[in-house]
Design an enzyme around this catalytic site. Structure first.
Site, PDB file in Angstrom:
ATOM      1  N   TRP A  20       2.786  15.505 -10.664  1.00 46.42           N
ATOM      2  CA  TRP A  20       1.477  15.092 -10.136  1.00 46.42           C
ATOM      3  C   TRP A  20       0.801  16.232  -9.392  1.00 46.42           C
ATOM      4  O   TRP A  20      -0.414  16.427  -9.528  1.00 46.42           O
ATOM      5  CB  TRP A  20       1.612  13.855  -9.251  1.00 46.42           C
ATOM      6  N   ASP A  70      -1.746  13.514  -1.288  1.00 44.54           N
ATOM      7  CA  ASP A  70      -1.604  12.451  -2.279  1.00 44.54           C
ATOM      8  C   ASP A  70      -0.414  11.603  -1.841  1.00 44.54           C
ATOM      9  O   ASP A  70       0.728  12.040  -1.930  1.00 44.54           O
ATOM     10  CB  ASP A  70      -1.357  13.085  -3.659  1.00 44.54           C
ATOM     11  N   LYS A 127       1.287   1.254  -6.659  1.00 41.62           N
ATOM     12  CA  LYS A 127       2.697   1.436  -6.297  1.00 41.62           C
ATOM     13  C   LYS A 127       3.058   0.636  -5.049  1.00 41.62           C
ATOM     14  O   LYS A 127       3.859  -0.279  -5.126  1.00 41.62           O
ATOM     15  CB  LYS A 127       3.014   2.913  -6.127  1.00 41.62           C
TER      16      LYS A 127
HETATM   17  C1  LIG Z   1       1.142   7.465  -9.967  1.00 44.13           C
HETATM   18  C2  LIG Z   1       0.742   8.696  -9.284  1.00 44.13           C
HETATM   19  C3  LIG Z   1      -0.469   9.342  -9.538  1.00 44.13           C
HETATM   20  C4  LIG Z   1      -1.424   8.894 -10.623  1.00 44.13           C
HETATM   21  O1  LIG Z   1      -2.100   7.754 -10.283  1.00 44.13           O
HETATM   22  P1  LIG Z   1      -3.261   7.144 -11.191  1.00 44.13           P
HETATM   23  O2  LIG Z   1      -3.771   6.061 -10.314  1.00 44.13           O
HETATM   24  O3  LIG Z   1      -2.616   6.659 -12.452  1.00 44.13           O
HETATM   25  O4  LIG Z   1      -4.263   8.198 -11.463  1.00 44.13           O
HETATM   26  C5  LIG Z   1      -0.795  10.455  -8.791  1.00 44.13           C
HETATM   27  N1  LIG Z   1       0.026  10.924  -7.846  1.00 44.13           N
HETATM   28  C6  LIG Z   1       1.216  10.347  -7.581  1.00 44.13           C
HETATM   29  C7  LIG Z   1       2.101  10.913  -6.517  1.00 44.13           C
HETATM   30  C8  LIG Z   1       1.609   9.213  -8.285  1.00 44.13           C
HETATM   31  O5  LIG Z   1       2.786   8.630  -8.016  1.00 44.13           O
END
Ligand SMILES: *Cc1c(COP(=O)(O)O)cnc(C)c1O
Length: 359
Positions: A103, A171, A195
């Site tokens: 990511w 993030d 999540k």
């Molecule tokens: C799942 C995830 C993403 C991507 O998320 P989307 O909502 O599908 O764009 C980005 N960063 C991390 C750390 C993730 O776990």
């Protein structure tokens, strides 16, 4: 009786049963409106209440004051990979990124399309098995970007670095609201809902007023954070249903006792699984350095791929799903988001003990 399994999926992920039941109860008639929450106007008093309450709960649970704006935007966390450099990476500056996995790499690739990127640290050379112990950030960096929890590789920052006055961006898609953290260290935090916060669709964005003041002029309207700040995420139709689910999940977190209580449960959950792995290190082989272990996504390899497949299939047959590692790394991954109960973790731990004995 409805059939429910223990769902260890990495995302979209398990939700608290009482939240799902509440959604079910309210689905056809939201608070006496005679309409589903999916059918009401995003400008209605009912939705305004949902949005305001969700914002207030984020503020309260994460301990943030009014100097932070709280937004729910579309486009997923991936949209933030683009919006961040588009708003803050001016041509005279460099953006610093730490590469801790798939990511982070995607975030870096987007920033590189916008401007200059400085790699402040990386664990790529050891297959992302750790959080880099040292980072270097140029004094004039526009910002430093981190990924707090690396969903695919199973690592997590245990302590965030200090970088003086440089704005920090994080993030937190896969560990937001899972433990007490120094949220105030950051000028911008983002997390996709699917999540730890709810159903896919909404992305939580927390941005300080100081950071909002730095937004580049002349951006396209939808890509400018200030558009969404001015309208409390209601410039266009927001992901109404997803924000409603986030609100219910935040209420559930509060009912559990807030982040302090959630942290205690999450600590016990991850310790149960890591201790088990540590007592059978030749069978359940952790893929990351112990000091970088994630509380949310535990990654491991079994002695061979055949055993891994057998493990995943046998667990599924025993009503424990979602244990397959990400397709890019293989192995087994146990995701222990907030909504996974200790009961589910106990059941998995017992299964792991039994599987080890039988194989
Ligand atoms: C799942 C995830 C993403 C991507 O998320 P989307 O909502 O599908 O764009 C980005 N960063 C991390 C750390 C993730 O776990």
């Amino acid at each position: 009786m409805t059939h429910r399994i223990f769902n260890f999926n990495a995302g979209p992920a398990t939700l608290p049963l009482e939240v799902l039941q509440r959604i079910q109860e309210e689905l056809l008639d939201y608070k006496g409106t005679g309409m589903s929450v999916m059918e009401i106007s995003h400008r209605s008093a009912e939705f305004e209440e949902i949005n305001d309450h969700a914002i207030a709960l984020v503020r309260e649970l994460l301990g943030l004051d009014d100097s932070y704006h709280i937004l729910f935007l579309g486009g997923g966390a991936s949209m933030q990979f683009a919006m961040i450099p588009l708003n803050f990476l001016t041509s005279d500056k460099t953006a610093a990124y730490v590469d801790t996995g798939a990511w982070s790499s995607k975030a870096i690739a987007e920033a590189q399309k916008v401007g200059k990127v400085h790699l402040a640290g990386s664990s790529k050379d050891t297959n992302y098995d750790r959080i880099p112990e040292k980072i270097d950030v140029p004094d004039d960096a526009a910002y430093l970007h981190l990924t707090s929890n690396n969903t695919i590789h199973g690592t997590q920052w245990q302590k965030f670095p200090d970088v003086g006055n440089i704005p920090m961006i994080c993030d937190m898609s896969s560990d937001i609201a899972s433990r007490q953290r120094e949220f105030k260290k950051f000028d911008l935090i983002y997390a996709g809902a699917q999540k730890n916060l709810g159903a896919a669709g909404a992305t939580l964005v927390i941005i300080s007023q100081a950071m909002a003041d730095k937004c580049i002029e002349g951006n396209l309207t939808m890509l400018d954070y200030r558009t969404h700040i001015k309208k409390k995420s209601l410039f266009n139709t927001p992901p109404v249903f997803s924000i409603y689910v986030v609100k219910l999940v935040l209420e559930w977190i509060k009912k559990q006792g807030g982040l302090q209580a959630i942290e205690k449960i999450n600590r016990a959950k991850k310790e149960r699984i890591y201790q088990l792995m540590d007592s059978h290190p030749d069978f359940y082989k952790g893929t990351v350095r112990p000091d970088s272990r994630s509380w949310m996504n535990i990654t491991m390899r079994l002695p061979n791929e055949q055993l891994e497949q057998k493990f995943i299939a046998a667990a599924k047959a025993a009503d424990m799903g979602g244990l397959k590692g990400h397709r890019s790394v293989g192995g087994v991954r146990v995701s222990l988001y907030n909504a996974m109960s200790m009961e589910g973790v106990e059941k998995l731990a017992q299964f792991m003990e039994d599987f080890k004995k039988a194989n």
